[in-house]
Write a protein that holds these residues in place. Sequence first.
Motif, PDB file in Angstrom:
ATOM      1  N   GLU A  50       0.799  -1.217   0.000  1.00 56.39           N
ATOM      2  CA  GLU A  50       0.000   0.000   0.000  1.00 56.39           C
ATOM      3  C   GLU A  50       0.839   1.277   0.000  1.00 56.39           C
ATOM      4  OE1 GLU A  50       0.649  -0.987   4.377  1.00 56.39           O
ATOM      5  OE2 GLU A  50       0.354  -2.082   2.509  1.00 56.39           O
ATOM      6  N   ILE A  51       0.343   2.250  -0.727  1.00 60.54           N
ATOM      7  CA  ILE A  51       0.834   3.627  -0.671  1.00 60.54           C
ATOM      8  C   ILE A  51      -0.316   4.486  -0.140  1.00 60.54           C
ATOM      9  CG2 ILE A  51       1.472   5.631  -2.044  1.00 60.54           C
ATOM     10  CD1 ILE A  51       3.101   3.868  -3.835  1.00 60.54           C
ATOM     11  N   LEU A  52      -0.026   5.319   0.848  1.00 57.56           N
ATOM     12  CA  LEU A  52      -1.035   6.153   1.496  1.00 57.56           C
ATOM     13  C   LEU A  52      -0.524   7.573   1.659  1.00 57.56           C
ATOM     14  CD1 LEU A  52      -1.686   3.888   4.639  1.00 57.56           C
ATOM     15  CD2 LEU A  52      -2.860   3.705   2.434  1.00 57.56           C
ATOM     16  N   VAL A  53      -1.439   8.453   2.041  1.00 56.38           N
ATOM     17  CA  VAL A  53      -1.021   9.702   2.665  1.00 56.38           C
ATOM     18  C   VAL A  53      -1.431   9.628   4.126  1.00 56.38           C
ATOM     19  CG1 VAL A  53      -1.080  11.183   0.638  1.00 56.38           C
ATOM     20  CG2 VAL A  53      -3.154  10.891   2.019  1.00 56.38           C
ATOM     21  N   GLU A  54      -0.671  10.290   4.959  1.00 59.21           N
ATOM     22  CA  GLU A  54      -0.984  10.322   6.382  1.00 59.21           C
ATOM     23  C   GLU A  54      -1.251  11.769   6.794  1.00 59.21           C
ATOM     24  OE1 GLU A  54       1.343   8.824  10.328  1.00 59.21           O
ATOM     25  OE2 GLU A  54       1.074   7.397   8.688  1.00 59.21           O
ATOM     26  N   SER A  66      -5.592   6.596   2.477  1.00 60.79           N
ATOM     27  CA  SER A  66      -5.275   7.613   3.484  1.00 60.79           C
ATOM     28  C   SER A  66      -5.352   7.038   4.883  1.00 60.79           C
ATOM     29  CB  SER A  66      -6.237   8.800   3.369  1.00 60.79           C
ATOM     30  OG  SER A  66      -7.572   8.384   3.597  1.00 60.79           O
ATOM     31  N   ALA A  67      -4.657   7.707   5.787  1.00 55.53           N
ATOM     32  CA  ALA A  67      -4.712   7.365   7.211  1.00 55.53           C
ATOM     33  C   ALA A  67      -4.711   8.659   8.004  1.00 55.53           C
ATOM     34  CB  ALA A  67      -3.528   6.494   7.609  1.00 55.53           C
ATOM     35  N   SER A  82       3.206   8.066   2.780  1.00 51.13           N
ATOM     36  CA  SER A  82       3.221   7.015   3.799  1.00 51.13           C
ATOM     37  C   SER A  82       2.853   5.672   3.184  1.00 51.13           C
ATOM     38  CB  SER A  82       2.259   7.387   4.938  1.00 51.13           C
ATOM     39  OG  SER A  82       2.384   6.493   6.026  1.00 51.13           O
ATOM     40  N   GLY A  83       2.619   4.713   4.072  1.00 47.48           N
ATOM     41  CA  GLY A  83       2.393   3.316   3.703  1.00 47.48           C
ATOM     42  C   GLY A  83       3.654   2.535   4.015  1.00 47.48           C
ATOM     43  N   ALA A  84       3.540   1.492   4.842  1.00 43.79           N
ATOM     44  CA  ALA A  84       4.729   0.764   5.286  1.00 43.79           C
ATOM     45  C   ALA A  84       5.646   0.326   4.137  1.00 43.79           C
ATOM     46  CB  ALA A  84       4.320  -0.437   6.137  1.00 43.79           C
ATOM     47  N   PRO A  85       5.108  -0.269   3.047  1.00 48.00           N
ATOM     48  CA  PRO A  85       5.997  -0.657   1.948  1.00 48.00           C
ATOM     49  C   PRO A  85       6.671   0.539   1.281  1.00 48.00           C
ATOM     50  CG  PRO A  85       3.895  -1.788   1.798  1.00 48.00           C
ATOM     51  CD  PRO A  85       3.723  -0.705   2.809  1.00 48.00           C
ATOM     52  N   ALA A  86       5.935   1.658   1.179  1.00 47.37           N
ATOM     53  CA  ALA A  86       6.511   2.850   0.550  1.00 47.37           C
ATOM     54  C   ALA A  86       7.633   3.431   1.400  1.00 47.37           C
ATOM     55  CB  ALA A  86       5.422   3.903   0.326  1.00 47.37           C
ATOM     56  N   ILE A  87       7.442   3.449   2.722  1.00 45.74           N
ATOM     57  CA  ILE A  87       8.493   3.941   3.621  1.00 45.74           C
ATOM     58  C   ILE A  87       9.723   3.046   3.506  1.00 45.74           C
ATOM     59  CG2 ILE A  87       9.115   4.427   6.020  1.00 45.74           C
ATOM     60  CD1 ILE A  87       6.049   4.778   6.529  1.00 45.74           C
ATOM     61  N   PHE A  88       9.487   1.723   3.532  1.00 44.11           N
ATOM     62  CA  PHE A  88      10.589   0.762   3.413  1.00 44.11           C
ATOM     63  C   PHE A  88      11.399   1.003   2.140  1.00 44.11           C
ATOM     64  CE2 PHE A  88      12.117  -2.999   1.253  1.00 44.11           C
ATOM     65  CZ  PHE A  88      12.954  -3.582   2.201  1.00 44.11           C
TER      66      PHE A  88
END
Length: 348
Positions: A25-29, A107-108, A51-57
């Motif tokens: 997932e890719i998100l905005v926070e 989004s989150a 944001s998004g855990a995979p995107a941050i990684f």
Amino acid sequence: MPADAISSQAKLAADALGPTVVIGEILVEIMAKSRGDGFLEPIELIGPYPSGAPAIFIDQCAKIGGSAAIVASVGDDDFGRINIERLRSDGADISAISISPDYPTGSAFVRYRDDGSRDFVYNIGKSAAALLSLTAEAKALFARAGHLHVMGTAFAIPGVWEMMDHAIGVIKQRGGSVSLDPNLRKELLGHGQTRERFAKLIDVADLVLPSGDELFVAAGVEGETAAVTALFARGVTEIALKRGEHGSTFFGADGTRIDCPAFRATEVDPTGAGDCFGGAYVACRRLGMPAFKALEYANAAGARNVTMQGPMEGAASRKQLDEFIAVTPKNSTSLDTAERGQARKLED
């Protein structure tokens, strides 16, 4: 040579089989500026942040060096564009990010309670983040990838397992490797085929990067020694255990153990620390660094990230991490253990 320079030989070694790839997932926070118990009244917000855990990684992985890519989906909106531009500018391959004309970027909304815990309002399942599929671009990326990183969060997205299964088969056949961050809530293991699929991931993983008790979830047994032994018996060759303020530990299948102390950091926003740790560690190991140095960079990446507002804002280059390491003290409670670990460190 600049502090963030990586020798062409090391880069070639890391890239010989192609990029590190993550799916998810890719998100905005968007977060509250004040602490509280929820979003039951109008409050001041700050964001959006990529944001998004995979995107941050993968962003942290790309900033360290070598090749890094993500398979994901965003909406045709500013939230999607801010994420794509961040990943692109930090060196990630965005060729397999699809853009939905019909669904918004995930989004989150985040609020911190007084005790430091977080309260989230997500839109993932009804957003572009959940529209992952095995596109032609994704297939082309997997066909040239050298490493797949799997995150437990991906199990919440329909259709991701089929993509992971395809990618694992292609990458392993090419002689590539797989890492797993088992950030999967225990209750999700009882949903459908999740437990069976999670077990299959453990059986094909070369590297596992659990945080705290996730080690026991991954191994299926309690107790650190028993869990480490169980994972090695299933074919895992390396474990990097995240211990938060107590640092991290490397376990090698040959019996090597290396403890690395945490850096002291003033926490502003804890989101993304574990993802930055993982991105830095995987990138460093693929660049040929010995385990202790990879742990040190990973600890620094996680610690530096929590000092900044926004889940991806602290992702750092190797030069920035060198500067952080040079001026940031380590937790004295773990220094003796770390020094013993360093003396036994694995020289690759």
